[in-house]
Design a protein around this motif. Structure first.
Motif, PDB file in Angstrom:
ATOM      1  N   ALA A 208       2.393   7.922   9.002  1.00  0.00           N
ATOM      2  CA  ALA A 208       1.077   7.581   9.537  1.00  0.00           C
ATOM      3  C   ALA A 208       0.649   6.203   9.047  1.00  0.00           C
ATOM      4  CB  ALA A 208       0.048   8.630   9.104  1.00  0.00           C
ATOM      5  N   PHE A 209      -0.066   5.471   9.889  1.00  0.00           N
ATOM      6  CA  PHE A 209      -0.528   4.143   9.514  1.00  0.00           C
ATOM      7  C   PHE A 209      -1.591   4.245   8.421  1.00  0.00           C
ATOM      8  CE2 PHE A 209       1.375   0.969  12.229  1.00  0.00           C
ATOM      9  CZ  PHE A 209       1.921   1.725  13.262  1.00  0.00           C
ATOM     10  N   THR A 210      -1.447   3.403   7.404  1.00  0.00           N
ATOM     11  CA  THR A 210      -2.412   3.360   6.312  1.00  0.00           C
ATOM     12  C   THR A 210      -3.464   2.288   6.526  1.00  0.00           C
ATOM     13  OG1 THR A 210      -0.979   1.841   5.072  1.00  0.00           O
ATOM     14  CG2 THR A 210      -0.714   4.209   4.658  1.00  0.00           C
ATOM     15  N   ASP A 211      -3.186   1.327   7.383  1.00  0.00           N
ATOM     16  CA  ASP A 211      -4.150   0.270   7.690  1.00  0.00           C
ATOM     17  C   ASP A 211      -3.803  -0.288   9.057  1.00  0.00           C
ATOM     18  OD1 ASP A 211      -2.265  -2.079   7.473  1.00  0.00           O
ATOM     19  OD2 ASP A 211      -2.158  -1.391   5.399  1.00  0.00           O
ATOM     20  N   ASP A 212      -4.671  -1.164   9.547  1.00  0.00           N
ATOM     21  CA  ASP A 212      -4.464  -1.761  10.872  1.00  0.00           C
ATOM     22  C   ASP A 212      -4.245  -3.265  10.766  1.00  0.00           C
ATOM     23  OD1 ASP A 212      -4.083  -1.282  13.564  1.00  0.00           O
ATOM     24  OD2 ASP A 212      -6.185  -1.613  14.106  1.00  0.00           O
ATOM     25  N   ARG A 213      -3.707  -3.687   9.624  1.00  0.00           N
ATOM     26  CA  ARG A 213      -3.512  -5.125   9.436  1.00  0.00           C
ATOM     27  C   ARG A 213      -2.401  -5.677  10.312  1.00  0.00           C
ATOM     28  NH1 ARG A 213      -4.032  -5.001   2.822  1.00  0.00           N
ATOM     29  NH2 ARG A 213      -6.251  -4.405   2.777  1.00  0.00           N
ATOM     30  N   LEU A 214      -1.483  -4.841  10.725  1.00  0.00           N
ATOM     31  CA  LEU A 214      -0.433  -5.327  11.619  1.00  0.00           C
ATOM     32  C   LEU A 214      -1.037  -5.755  12.957  1.00  0.00           C
ATOM     33  CD1 LEU A 214       2.560  -5.866  11.833  1.00  0.00           C
ATOM     34  CD2 LEU A 214       2.902  -3.520  12.606  1.00  0.00           C
ATOM     35  N   ALA A 215      -2.156  -5.143  13.349  1.00  0.00           N
ATOM     36  CA  ALA A 215      -2.846  -5.569  14.566  1.00  0.00           C
ATOM     37  C   ALA A 215      -3.324  -7.008  14.434  1.00  0.00           C
ATOM     38  CB  ALA A 215      -4.020  -4.636  14.852  1.00  0.00           C
ATOM     39  N   GLU A 216      -3.747  -7.401  13.231  1.00  0.00           N
ATOM     40  CA  GLU A 216      -4.155  -8.780  13.013  1.00  0.00           C
ATOM     41  C   GLU A 216      -2.958  -9.718  13.089  1.00  0.00           C
ATOM     42  OE1 GLU A 216      -6.067  -8.901   9.251  1.00  0.00           O
ATOM     43  OE2 GLU A 216      -7.449  -7.246   9.697  1.00  0.00           O
ATOM     44  N   GLU A 217      -1.795  -9.254  12.614  1.00  0.00           N
ATOM     45  CA  GLU A 217      -0.602 -10.097  12.621  1.00  0.00           C
ATOM     46  C   GLU A 217      -0.120 -10.399  14.044  1.00  0.00           C
ATOM     47  OE1 GLU A 217       1.227 -11.103   9.612  1.00  0.00           O
ATOM     48  OE2 GLU A 217      -0.719 -10.573   8.777  1.00  0.00           O
ATOM     49  N   VAL A 218      -0.273  -9.433  14.953  1.00  0.00           N
ATOM     50  CA  VAL A 218       0.249  -9.613  16.310  1.00  0.00           C
ATOM     51  C   VAL A 218      -0.809 -10.138  17.266  1.00  0.00           C
ATOM     52  CG1 VAL A 218       1.966  -7.812  15.957  1.00  0.00           C
ATOM     53  CG2 VAL A 218      -0.232  -7.211  16.982  1.00  0.00           C
TER      54      VAL A 218
END
Length: 784
Positions: A208-218
């Motif tokens: 499960a995702f622990t944060d949504d920081r990858l959304a900021e990266e993409v």
């Protein structure tokens, strides 16, 4: 502190040491001296090395200066102080030529004077108030700067100004380089690029995702968006098909399969981040589509799953964890299972990555006719997500160093070539041309237990130059100039005896400015003294002896206690694998992925997040054990009706696959009750199973019994169950005593019976005998 450099009027003054190619400039402030005055003594030691005016460069042309060329420098000066400046002027001045790379290295380590030749000052119109900025353009010629010898020249952009009520002084400066090459060079340096696409894990051990920081990266402008933009903006040339084009520089893309999995889950959408819905679905889908487009024409290398810290794991005694992440072997099975809608499972316990038949995506169901895979799950992920077949025989350890034991593991897992930094080899500087001889990225072979491994040496100086050109900094043009200066210094070392090759491999989590990075790559095409190549071509190029592995490679930057926690979790996984009745590598692939994510080298520099990941991993592996457990009786008591009645226990398996278990019973004190070993028992998936344990009671009464469930190798499953066993049956001793007492009682009754009969017989005889002893004669009676 840098040695004195040229100021107005040729005077000597102190300027701050500036690492070559930094995107921002550090300025130097000197004691007040008159502008255009005679030379004066340098500033005293300990003077403030930070100047009030910051200098940035946006344009520096040409990139390579040939005889008679016009040199143009354009930039901006910004007042960072609290006072205003007038009488501003700027000029360019240079130091002595640096004929080779060792000289360049010395200059970087201990900058020298840039007073050999100075151009005239050019006025910058306007007043520079606090916080204000002014632009400038300075033009000179190669002849004016006397750039007569080929090589690299340190140069200084020198800014003078007059503070309110004071004399003229140097108020700002900026160091960079000029590259002088002949008009028609005949020798070239061949350059190849290895471009990483990685990021730290964003999912926990359960997937499960622990944060949504990858959304900021993409997202547009994010780090991964810019990293892919570099590949999109590569110069292109006509392709074999009409109207088709191909990248003019075959940049090799090194991608982490775990990152592709995360992007795929996001793109499939919706995905959850805690109690909220993730925000990166559209951007992740767009970035994956762009990445598929660019990698269709570029070579791709699959990194180990989650880019694990291989050295740390091997040093902790867990080489099998590394093997399970490798893309070049069927034993590389780590991947996160997903549901049919593309979202990550809440717990990685499914037998497969989405396959209803119990197989991993892309694997062959039992009994299938397709040939067994020759590569690992990581390669399969790259193929499924990007639609390309990646290279799996090239290993690129994080940090550029590797231990001998780790290299053995990589070679056994399919690696035939390893990319290291110069620090990773005992004579790595020879491959980088740091000894003054031509460079050769091919650094010879290293022996392993299973055979030789070829080495490619990445040029760390060039990689750092790329890292300096980040999207968060200004002055990317100077980062490119640093890159060109390094290559030019190498090119001056060519003597015609052999070609020269270098490998550029930026740091893993590269944060690029696309324009600068693309310009660096394009330089290999546009500069007549450079030539592009692929990583694969370097392996067939010139070779130097770069020695063996460095004797004492640096320890992993990851905290030791965290690595130990990962190793302990891996031990739990290995013990549990012995209980799996099917293929544990397939069944436990999600747990292997979880261990790899917790041991990722991308946690370096994120100690708190790494500690949280290892704690979560330990708890998740603990929950795996808890899903196979004994059920205690409702009232905590079992009753046995006979001395040989079995104990009947219920075992629950909440896992979606069958497991083998052992059951152990122990009575307190080992008195009165014994049980037999029923051996290994198989529990079907998602089931409750009744186990009968033969028990033997030596006496009636109650017994405290502990029941434990373990794997075949003895690892605990679930919690031990404490229970009371009551028996109303006669045990052997009790029964013997009872029978003995009954027998004794019978003997007593028999004795009394015999005595009674004998007593009666004696009484009857006494009645029948006459007094005189004559039988049948009545007694004599007296006469009447």
């Amino acid at each position: 502190m840098r040695r004195a450099a040229g100021c107005a009027g040729g005077r000597r003054c102190t300027r701050a040491t500036l690492l070559v190619g930094l995107a921002g400039a550090v300025t130097g402030l000197l004691p007040p001296v008159p502008a255009l005055a005679a030379p004066t003594a340098p500033a005293p030691a300990g003077a403030d090395a930070t100047g009030p005016v910051e200098v940035t460069i946006g344009r520096l042309e040409p990139r390579t200066v040939t005889p008679g060329a016009t040199i143009e420098v354009s930039g901006t000066i910004v007042n960072r102080s609290d006072e205003s400046y007038t009488g501003l002027s700027v000029r360019l001045q240079r130091g002595e030529v640096l004929p080779d790379r060792p000289a360049l290295d010395d200059e970087v380590a201990d900058p020298g004077e840039t007073t050999a030749v100075a151009g005239p000052f050019l006025d910058v119109p306007g007043e520079l108030d606090p916080g204000d900025s002014l632009g400038f353009t300075y033009t000179t010629t190669a002849d004016a700067l006397e750039l007569t010898a080929d090589g690299v020249y340190p140069v200084l952009v020198n800014v003078n100004g007059i503070p309110d009520g004071g004399p003229a002084e140097r108020v700002g400066e900026l160091s960079t380089w000029l590259v002088a090459q002949p008009a028609a060079p005949v020798e070239r340096t061949t350059v190849a690029w290895l471009w990483p696409l990685t990021d730290r894990p964003h999912r926990n051990a359960a997937g499960a995702f622990t944060d949504d920081r990858l959304a900021e990266e993409v997202a547009p402008g994010g780090r991964l968006d810019r990293a892919v933009a570099v590949l999109e903006q590569l110069p292109r040339v006509p392709g074999p098909a009409p109207e088709s084009t191909l990248p003019a520089v075959a940049v090799t893309v090194a991608v982490d399969p775990a990152l592709l999995e995360e992007l795929s889950v996001m793109a499939a959408g919706p995905y959850r981040v805690g109690d909220e819905e993730g925000t990166g679905t559209a951007d992740a889908a767009d970035l994956l589509e762009r990445l598929r487009t660019v990698t269709a024409d570029l070579p791709v290398v699959a990194l180990p799953y989650a880019d694990v810290d291989a050295d740390a794991l091997v040093a902790a005694g867990r080489p099998a964890v590394v093997t399970r992440t490798l893309p070049g072997t069927p034993e590389g099975t780590a991947r996160q299972s997903v549901d049919g809608d593309g979202t990550a499972d809440a717990a990685p316990t499914d037998p497969a990555a989405g396959g209803a038949d119990g197989t991993t995506d892309g694997a062959v169901p039992p009994g299938g006719d397709q040939a067994a895979p020759t590569t690992g799950a990581g390669a399969a992920v790259v193929t499924e997500v990007l639609g390309v077949e990646p290279r799996t025989d090239l290993a690129w350890p994080a940090g550029g160093t590797v231990q001998a034991a780790t290299l053995d593991v990589l070679q056994a897992g399919g690696a035939r070539t390893v990319v290291l930094s110069a620090d990773g080899l005992s004579d790595g500087d020879a491959a980088a041309g740091a000894d003054g001889d031509p460079a050769a990225a091919r650094g010879g072979s290293l022996d392993t237990a299973a055979g030789p491994v070829a080495t490619l040496v990445a040029d760390s100086r060039l990689g750092h130059a790329v890292a300096d050109a980040t999207g968060s900094r200004t002055g990317g043009r100077l980062a490119e100039q640093r890159y060109l200066a390094e290559l030019a210094a190498l090119t001056t070392q060519l003597d015609g005896a052999q070609p020269q090759t270098v490998l550029v491999a930026p740091p893993r989590v590269v944060d690029p400015d696309p324009d600068t990075a693309v310009a660096m790559i394009a330089d290999t095409l546009q500069q007549p003294w450079l030539a592009p190549a692929s990583v694969e071509q370097l392996a067939a190029g010139p070779e130097v002896d770069a020695g063996g592995l460095a004797a004492d490679p640096s320890p992993s930057p990851l905290p030791a206690e965290g690595i130990e926690a990962v190793a302990q979790s891996a031990a739990v996984r290995d013990d549990f694998a012995g209980a799996v009745t099917g293929d544990p590598a397939t069944v436990l692939a999600g747990y292997d992925a979880a261990i790899a994510r917790a041991a990722s080298a991308e946690w370096r520099g994120h100690e708190e997040a790494f500690a949280a990941a290892t704690t979560d991993l330990r708890e998740t592996l603990g929950r795996l054990r808890d899903q196979v457990t004994l059920l205690a009786p409702v009232d905590g008591t079992y009753s046995l009706a006979s001395g040989d009645a079995p104990l009947v226990l219920t075992v629950r398996n909440d896992l979606p696959f069958a497991v083998d278990v052992r059951l152990a019973l122990e009575a307190r004190g080992k008195v009165g009750l014994t049980t037999e070993d029923i051996g290994v028992q198989t529990l079907e998936p998602l089931s409750r199973t009744t186990l009968q344990v033969p028990a033997h009671v030596q006496q009636s009464g109650g017994f405290a019994v502990t029941a434990r469930l373990t794997t075949p190798d003895g690892g605990p499953l679930g919690e031990p169950v404490q229970m009371q066993v009551k028996s109303t049956a006669y045990g052997t001793l009790t029964l013997a005593i009872t029978i003995g007492a009954a027998a004794l009682l019978a003997l007593l009754f028999l004795r009394r019976g015999v005595r009674f009969l004998l007593s009666r017989r004696r009484g009857a005889a006494a009645v029948e005998l006459p007094v005189d002893g004559v039988a049948g004669v009545p007694p004599t009676r007296s006469p009447v």
